[in-house]
Design a protein around this motif. Structure first.
Motif, mmCIF file in Angstrom:
data_model
loop_
_atom_site.group_PDB
_atom_site.id
_atom_site.type_symbol
_atom_site.label_atom_id
_atom_site.label_comp_id
_atom_site.label_asym_id
_atom_site.label_seq_id
_atom_site.Cartn_x
_atom_site.Cartn_y
_atom_site.Cartn_z
ATOM 1 N N UNK A 298 0.848 -1.197 0.000
ATOM 2 C CA UNK A 298 0.000 0.000 0.000
ATOM 3 C C UNK A 298 0.881 1.243 0.000
ATOM 4 N N UNK A 299 0.360 2.317 -0.575
ATOM 5 C CA UNK A 299 1.030 3.613 -0.542
ATOM 6 C C UNK A 299 0.023 4.651 -0.056
ATOM 7 N N UNK A 300 0.531 5.700 0.544
ATOM 8 C CA UNK A 300 -0.369 6.761 1.003
ATOM 9 C C UNK A 300 -0.098 8.042 0.228
ATOM 10 N N UNK A 301 -1.139 8.824 0.077
ATOM 11 C CA UNK A 301 -0.997 10.169 -0.475
ATOM 12 C C UNK A 301 -0.573 11.025 0.716
ATOM 13 N N UNK A 302 0.618 11.647 0.676
ATOM 14 C CA UNK A 302 1.161 12.300 1.879
ATOM 15 C C UNK A 302 0.536 13.661 2.206
ATOM 16 N N UNK A 303 -0.796 13.689 2.210
ATOM 17 C CA UNK A 303 -1.531 14.892 2.578
ATOM 18 C C UNK A 303 -2.577 14.467 3.611
ATOM 19 N N UNK A 304 -2.479 14.966 4.851
ATOM 20 C CA UNK A 304 -3.473 14.568 5.855
ATOM 21 C C UNK A 304 -4.861 15.083 5.486
ATOM 22 N N UNK A 305 -5.847 14.186 5.571
ATOM 23 C CA UNK A 305 -7.221 14.536 5.235
ATOM 24 C C UNK A 305 -8.036 14.920 6.467
ATOM 25 N N UNK A 306 -7.660 14.383 7.612
ATOM 26 C CA UNK A 306 -8.378 14.695 8.851
ATOM 27 C C UNK A 306 -7.487 14.354 10.035
ATOM 28 N N UNK A 307 -7.871 14.849 11.199
ATOM 29 C CA UNK A 307 -7.215 14.475 12.450
ATOM 30 C C UNK A 307 -8.247 13.766 13.312
ATOM 31 N N UNK A 308 -7.916 12.562 13.737
ATOM 32 C CA UNK A 308 -8.782 11.774 14.610
ATOM 33 C C UNK A 308 -8.319 11.999 16.048
ATOM 34 N N UNK A 309 -9.282 12.307 16.913
ATOM 35 C CA UNK A 309 -8.978 12.462 18.332
ATOM 36 C C UNK A 309 -9.669 11.348 19.098
ATOM 37 N N UNK A 310 -8.920 10.737 20.003
ATOM 38 C CA UNK A 310 -9.408 9.612 20.799
ATOM 39 C C UNK A 310 -9.372 10.023 22.275
ATOM 40 N N UNK A 311 -10.504 9.868 22.953
ATOM 41 C CA UNK A 311 -10.598 10.212 24.370
ATOM 42 C C UNK A 311 -10.302 9.000 25.240
ATOM 43 N N UNK A 312 -9.680 9.241 26.380
ATOM 44 C CA UNK A 312 -9.420 8.205 27.376
ATOM 45 C C UNK A 312 -10.488 8.326 28.454
ATOM 46 N N UNK A 313 -11.209 7.235 28.706
ATOM 47 C CA UNK A 313 -12.354 7.249 29.628
ATOM 48 C C UNK A 313 -12.196 6.122 30.638
ATOM 49 N N UNK B 214 -14.267 11.261 31.751
ATOM 50 C CA UNK B 214 -13.363 11.513 30.634
ATOM 51 C C UNK B 214 -12.041 11.951 31.253
ATOM 52 N N UNK B 215 -11.084 11.038 31.238
ATOM 53 C CA UNK B 215 -9.788 11.309 31.848
ATOM 54 C C UNK B 215 -9.056 12.381 31.047
ATOM 55 N N UNK B 216 -9.067 12.219 29.733
ATOM 56 C CA UNK B 216 -8.466 13.236 28.869
ATOM 57 C C UNK B 216 -9.093 13.199 27.495
ATOM 58 N N UNK B 217 -9.597 14.349 27.058
ATOM 59 C CA UNK B 217 -10.101 14.468 25.695
ATOM 60 C C UNK B 217 -8.906 14.577 24.756
ATOM 61 N N UNK B 218 -9.021 13.946 23.607
ATOM 62 C CA UNK B 218 -7.936 14.010 22.629
ATOM 63 C C UNK B 218 -6.631 13.437 23.152
ATOM 64 N N UNK B 219 -6.715 12.373 23.962
ATOM 65 C CA UNK B 219 -5.511 11.765 24.543
ATOM 66 C C UNK B 219 -4.597 11.213 23.462
ATOM 67 N N UNK B 220 -5.182 10.630 22.455
ATOM 68 C CA UNK B 220 -4.421 10.151 21.302
ATOM 69 C C UNK B 220 -4.946 10.907 20.085
ATOM 70 N N UNK B 221 -4.032 11.429 19.296
ATOM 71 C CA UNK B 221 -4.403 12.127 18.060
ATOM 72 C C UNK B 221 -3.555 11.578 16.925
ATOM 73 N N UNK B 222 -4.193 11.388 15.798
ATOM 74 C CA UNK B 222 -3.441 10.972 14.614
ATOM 75 C C UNK B 222 -4.170 11.445 13.373
ATOM 76 N N UNK B 223 -3.441 11.498 12.287
ATOM 77 C CA UNK B 223 -4.011 11.983 11.036
ATOM 78 C C UNK B 223 -4.350 10.829 10.115
ATOM 79 N N UNK B 224 -5.375 11.040 9.299
ATOM 80 C CA UNK B 224 -5.803 10.043 8.326
ATOM 81 C C UNK B 224 -5.415 10.468 6.920
#
Length: 186
Positions: free
Chosen positions: A49-64, A148-158
């Motif tokens: 697989x190859x990726x187009x090196x332009x982030x399309x979105x940022x996903x934020x994951x909360x720790x609960x 909610x221990x921390x909002x946006x605890x993990x963030x990554x781009x898609x």
């Protein structure tokens, strides 16, 4: 934005709605051409697989959790690999799966399943996409029992992911995505 980028390149799109893991597997096998948005870690797991090196979105994951934490929270990469913590996470997010200890984590099919695992004490924490956290806060009164221990605890781009046979197309899409994202921001 993706559709208009393909149209600019005189390419047509046939959309399919599939379970996320099946979709990336089918792209890897060459049965589909692309996946809309994934972390680039999939290109390490699936080398064709190859990726187009332009982030399309940022996903934020909360720790609960079920209870408040009284100690400072270390960085996710350190906290989540601790063997003393049991964590449920969305099965479709490979980026998260690769951060966790497989012996102490549970891949869940839905936000509701993760919440149930947490409330029953089967896990100590859940990693919930922020959009799901907001949905549950609005629709599930019992969600207020959790913390909610921390909002946006993990963030990554898609990123847009393609089968390697489309490597030249990925280069063309990079330029088109950048231009179209720039137009969206204007």
């Amino acid at each position: 934005m993706i559709a208009s980028s393909y149209k600019e390149l005189n390419r047509s799109i046939e959309w399919h709605i599939l379970p996320v893991n099946r979709c990336i597997s089918m792209v890897s096998e060459g049965r589909l051409d692309a996946d809309i948005g994934r972390h680039t870690i999939v290109t390490e797991i699936y080398p064709n697989l190859v990726s187009v090196p332009v982030p399309l979105y940022t996903m934020e994951i909360d720790l609960i959790s079920r209870k408040r934490l009284n100690t400072p929270l270390p960085a996710a990469e350190k906290f989540l690999i601790d063997d003393d913590r049991r964590v449920a996470y969305p099965e479709f997010i490979l980026y998260i799966r690769n951060m966790l200890s497989p012996e102490r984590s549970i891949a869940a099919k839905s936000a509701e399943q993760m919440v149930s695992l947490l409330k029953k004490g089967r896990v100590d924490f859940i990693l919930l996409p922020s959009i799901e956290t907001r949905r549950l806060q609005e629709t599930d009164k019992s969600f207020s029992e959790l913390h909610i221990v921390r909002q946006g605890y993990v963030k990554f781009q898609g990123y847009h992911i393609l089968h390697q046979r489309h490597e030249r197309l990925a280069v063309q899409l990079e330029e088109t995505f950048r231009r179209n994202i720039g137009n969206l921001q204007d």
